[in-house]
Enzyme design. Structure first.
Site, PDB file in Angstrom:
ATOM      1  N   TRP A 180       0.898  -1.367   0.080  1.00  0.00           N
ATOM      2  CA  TRP A 180      -0.057  -0.014   0.069  1.00  0.00           C
ATOM      3  C   TRP A 180       0.899   1.162  -0.068  1.00  0.00           C
ATOM      4  O   TRP A 180       1.761   1.266   0.784  1.00  0.00           O
ATOM      5  CB  TRP A 180      -0.917   0.064   0.941  1.00  0.00           C
ATOM      6  CG  TRP A 180      -1.857   1.058   1.286  1.00  0.00           C
ATOM      7  CD1 TRP A 180      -2.520   1.748   0.392  1.00  0.00           C
ATOM      8  CD2 TRP A 180      -2.058   1.960   2.653  1.00  0.00           C
ATOM      9  NE1 TRP A 180      -3.324   2.819   0.950  1.00  0.00           N
ATOM     10  CE2 TRP A 180      -3.039   2.747   2.156  1.00  0.00           C
ATOM     11  CE3 TRP A 180      -1.413   1.843   3.629  1.00  0.00           C
ATOM     12  CZ2 TRP A 180      -3.507   3.596   3.315  1.00  0.00           C
ATOM     13  CZ3 TRP A 180      -1.961   2.812   4.702  1.00  0.00           C
ATOM     14  CH2 TRP A 180      -2.882   3.845   4.350  1.00  0.00           C
ATOM     15  N   ASP A 261      -0.610  -5.380   9.577  1.00  0.00           N
ATOM     16  CA  ASP A 261      -1.585  -4.322   9.229  1.00  0.00           C
ATOM     17  C   ASP A 261      -2.864  -5.123   8.497  1.00  0.00           C
ATOM     18  O   ASP A 261      -2.746  -5.964   7.783  1.00  0.00           O
ATOM     19  CB  ASP A 261      -1.090  -3.596   7.842  1.00  0.00           C
ATOM     20  CG  ASP A 261      -2.061  -2.639   7.414  1.00  0.00           C
ATOM     21  OD1 ASP A 261      -3.293  -2.345   7.988  1.00  0.00           O
ATOM     22  OD2 ASP A 261      -1.717  -1.791   6.500  1.00  0.00           O
ATOM     23  N   LYS A 297     -12.919  -0.856   5.965  1.00  0.00           N
ATOM     24  CA  LYS A 297     -13.787  -1.779   4.988  1.00  0.00           C
ATOM     25  C   LYS A 297     -14.701  -2.537   5.505  1.00  0.00           C
ATOM     26  O   LYS A 297     -15.900  -2.778   5.121  1.00  0.00           O
ATOM     27  CB  LYS A 297     -12.603  -2.642   4.342  1.00  0.00           C
ATOM     28  CG  LYS A 297     -11.192  -1.774   4.255  1.00  0.00           C
ATOM     29  CD  LYS A 297     -11.013  -0.815   3.200  1.00  0.00           C
ATOM     30  CE  LYS A 297      -9.792   0.080   3.223  1.00  0.00           C
ATOM     31  NZ  LYS A 297      -9.614   0.534   2.017  1.00  0.00           N
TER      32      LYS A 297
HETATM   33  N1  KET Z   1      -3.522  -0.424   5.276  1.00  0.00           N
HETATM   34  C1  KET Z   1      -4.040  -1.061   4.079  1.00  0.00           C
HETATM   35  C2  KET Z   1      -3.137  -2.310   3.586  1.00  0.00           C
HETATM   36  C3  KET Z   1      -4.836  -0.263   3.353  1.00  0.00           C
HETATM   37  O1  KET Z   1      -5.084  -0.835   2.133  1.00  0.00           O
HETATM   38  C4  KET Z   1      -5.556   0.849   3.928  1.00  0.00           C
HETATM   39  C5  KET Z   1      -6.467   1.868   3.003  1.00  0.00           C
HETATM   40  C6  KET Z   1      -5.132   1.051   5.041  1.00  0.00           C
HETATM   41  C7  KET Z   1      -4.222   0.595   5.733  1.00  0.00           C
HETATM   42  C8  KET Z   1      -5.649   2.297   5.552  1.00  0.00           C
HETATM   43  O2  KET Z   1      -7.139   2.491   5.612  1.00  0.00           O
HETATM   44  P1  KET Z   1      -7.881   3.380   6.835  1.00  0.00           P
HETATM   45  O3  KET Z   1      -8.844   4.103   5.974  1.00  0.00           O
HETATM   46  O4  KET Z   1      -6.768   4.468   7.313  1.00  0.00           O
HETATM   47  O5  KET Z   1      -8.300   2.446   7.905  1.00  0.00           O
HETATM   48  N2  KET Z   1      -6.444   1.383   1.587  1.00  0.00           N
HETATM   49  C9  KET Z   1      -7.487   1.963   0.555  1.00  0.00           C
HETATM   50  C10 KET Z   1      -7.827   3.412   0.846  1.00  0.00           C
HETATM   51  C11 KET Z   1      -6.658   4.622   0.904  1.00  0.00           C
HETATM   52  O6  KET Z   1      -5.647   4.314   0.139  1.00  0.00           O
HETATM   53  O7  KET Z   1      -6.562   5.249   2.078  1.00  0.00           O
HETATM   54  C12 KET Z   1      -6.638   1.726  -0.847  1.00  0.00           C
HETATM   55  O8  KET Z   1      -5.800   1.245  -0.901  1.00  0.00           O
HETATM   56  O9  KET Z   1      -7.400   2.117  -1.673  1.00  0.00           O
END
Ligand code: KET
Length: 451
Positions: A180, A261, A297
């Site tokens: 990510w 994560d 999610k």
């Molecule tokens: N870890 C991973 C692996 C991840 O894909 C995300 C979010 C997060 C943590 C953080 O999510 P949060 O909303 O802070 O709980 N991924 C998606 C959104 C983004 O990029 O912020 C994405 O990859 O589209």
């Protein structure tokens, strides 16, 4: 000496921040040295604009959404950001979340006071149980876990990283290649050095287990290791349980520190317990580890920013001292976390009926994504699209790492108004039966036009 160390590490952080990228370019201006262009006397006159290219930016998803919003085409499709959409292409608020919110609204005894620095106690306990296992976890029974409520997955990673930079002797974190896009920035800005370990094999479109084990094998003892608990983003490739066991043994034999994560618990297999197996394997061996959880999610609580950081320690005494230091990280950063999202999560996790309803809704989301995988695979087969597309049905979780090149992605955006990150990652959760044919046409045209 300690003061000097601290000043040096602050300076190092500042330099890292400045060097982190174009968008962080530092300003060297003062009111008198500002640009001579007429009327421009801002102290920020020399600041450089941050790059805005939505397509070529490999960190893509959020920028992809900006470009998508500007596109007037009626057939436009946003497969950039990892956010769940219904068959109708609409954002989904889970029914169980609405029910929980209703309960909260009806409860007149609820107030809006500050939460403690570590957040909502109920939420923290329930979150640890969700990832570690309700009854089975010896770590929970022995009070070896400290859990703090943080701002979703990102905030949990950041608080964990800041704690490590302050208190851990190893300052290097190894992250998978690819990963990510935000991982590198989070850890760099917290003051950790980021290195990568091999993870994905573009030839097999699967796990490069050999490369992974070799790279971990040559990491210095004690190094921190970022692992995606399940549904690896962006590749959709997870180790099998046997491979996790191999990884675990190597990590423990080299005293590496695993930092999980967990942003997609329940989205990989449709089962919350199934998707927590990797983490539980590591906690089960009695060793230490960090876990960042997100409810963005799996409960669809993206904008509520609700998540948790758990640190599993060897003794209850250490866990309580760790918690006391976590407070010193959090208090000057944002003081205490927000109350609403954590209240929703707690209401769902502590009530058997609501919990069961959540698991059903979560399974339905995971199943719909699996159906989209099958439909896209079949549509490409039906078109005779050149190449092996079986990875679409083999990969796990929200994303398919298609193998499409940046040029092919640009072609699909220009000609078909389909938005995805430039590394070829597609959010399967953004797809529906109605839009699969359009995507299949676009992929077919892209791979036959741009070789
Ligand atoms: N870890 C991973 C692996 C991840 O894909 C995300 C979010 C997060 C943590 C953080 O999510 P949060 O909303 O802070 O709980 N991924 C998606 C959104 C983004 O990029 O912020 C994405 O990859 O589209």
């Amino acid at each position: 000496m300690e003061g000097a160390d601290r000043r040096l590490s602050t300076l190092a952080r500042h330099l890292q921040t400045s060097a982190a990228g174009h968008e962080n370019a530092t300003i060297t201006c003062s009111p008198t040295s500002s640009s001579s262009s007429s009327g421009d006397h801002s102290i920020f006159a020399n600041i450089l604009p941050a790059p805005e290219d939505p397509i070529l930016d490999p960190r893509g998803a959020v920028f992809v959404t900006v470009a998508y919003n500007k596109d007037p085409s009626p057939v436009k499709l946003n497969l950039g950001v990892g956010a769940y959409r219904t068959e109708e292409g609409k954002p989904l608020v889970l029914n169980v979340v609405r029910r929980a919110e209703q309960l909260l609204v009806n409860d007149r005894s609820r107030v809006k006071e500050y939460l403690p620095i570590v957040g909502f106690a109920d939420f923290n306990k329930l979150s640890a149980k969700l990832i570690l296992g309700a009854d089975s976890s010896p770590a929970i029974k022995g009070n070896l876990v400290t859990t703090v409520q943080c701002l979703s997955g990102t905030g949990s990673l950041r608080v964990g990283a800041e704690f490590l930079a302050k208190h851990y002797y190893q300052r290097t974190i190894y992250i998978p290649n690819p990963t990510w896009g935000n991982h590198t920035k989070i850890f760099n800005l917290a003051g950790l050095a980021v290195k990568t370990y091999r993870y994905y094999d573009p030839l097999t479109r699967g796990l490069n287990i050999q490369g992974l084990l070799e790279d971990l094998g040559s990491a210095p003892s004690g190094a921190i290791l970022l692992l995606h608990a399940c549904a690896h983003n962006p590749t959709g490739v997870d180790p099998t349980l046997e491979q996790w066991e191999q990884i675990r043994r190597l990590i423990r034999s080299k005293s590496l520190l695993p930092f999980f994560d967990s942003a997609y618990q329940g989205f990989a297999s449709g089962s919350l317990d199934g998707d927590a197996q990797s983490v539980r394997m590591f906690v089960g061996d009695g060793g230490e580890c960090f876990i960042a959880q997100s409810y963005a999610k799996n409960m669809g609580l993206y904008g509520e920013r609700v998540g948790a950081l758990s640190i599993v320690c060897r003794t209850a005494d250490v866990a309580s001292r760790v918690e006391s230091q976590l407070k010193l990280v959090i208090r000057p950063m944002y003081s205490s976390p927000p109350i609403h999202g954590a209240s929703i999560v707690s209401a769902i996790l502590k009530d058997r009926n609501l919990y069961n309803e959540w698991t059903l809704e979560l399974k339905a989301m995971a199943d719909r994504i699996i159906t989209m995988r099958k439909q896209l695979f079949d549509a490409l087969c039906a078109r005779g699209t050149p190449g092996d597309w079986s990875h679409i049905i083999k990969q796990i979780g929200m994303f398919t790492f298609t193998g499409l090149s940046t040029k092919q992605v640009m072609f699909m955006t220009k000609e078909y108004h389909i938005y995805l990150t430039s590394d070829g990652r597609i959010s399967m959760a953004g797809l529906s039966s109605r839009t699969v044919p359009h995507l299949a046409d676009a992929i077919h045209a892209a791979v036959t036009t741009i070789v």
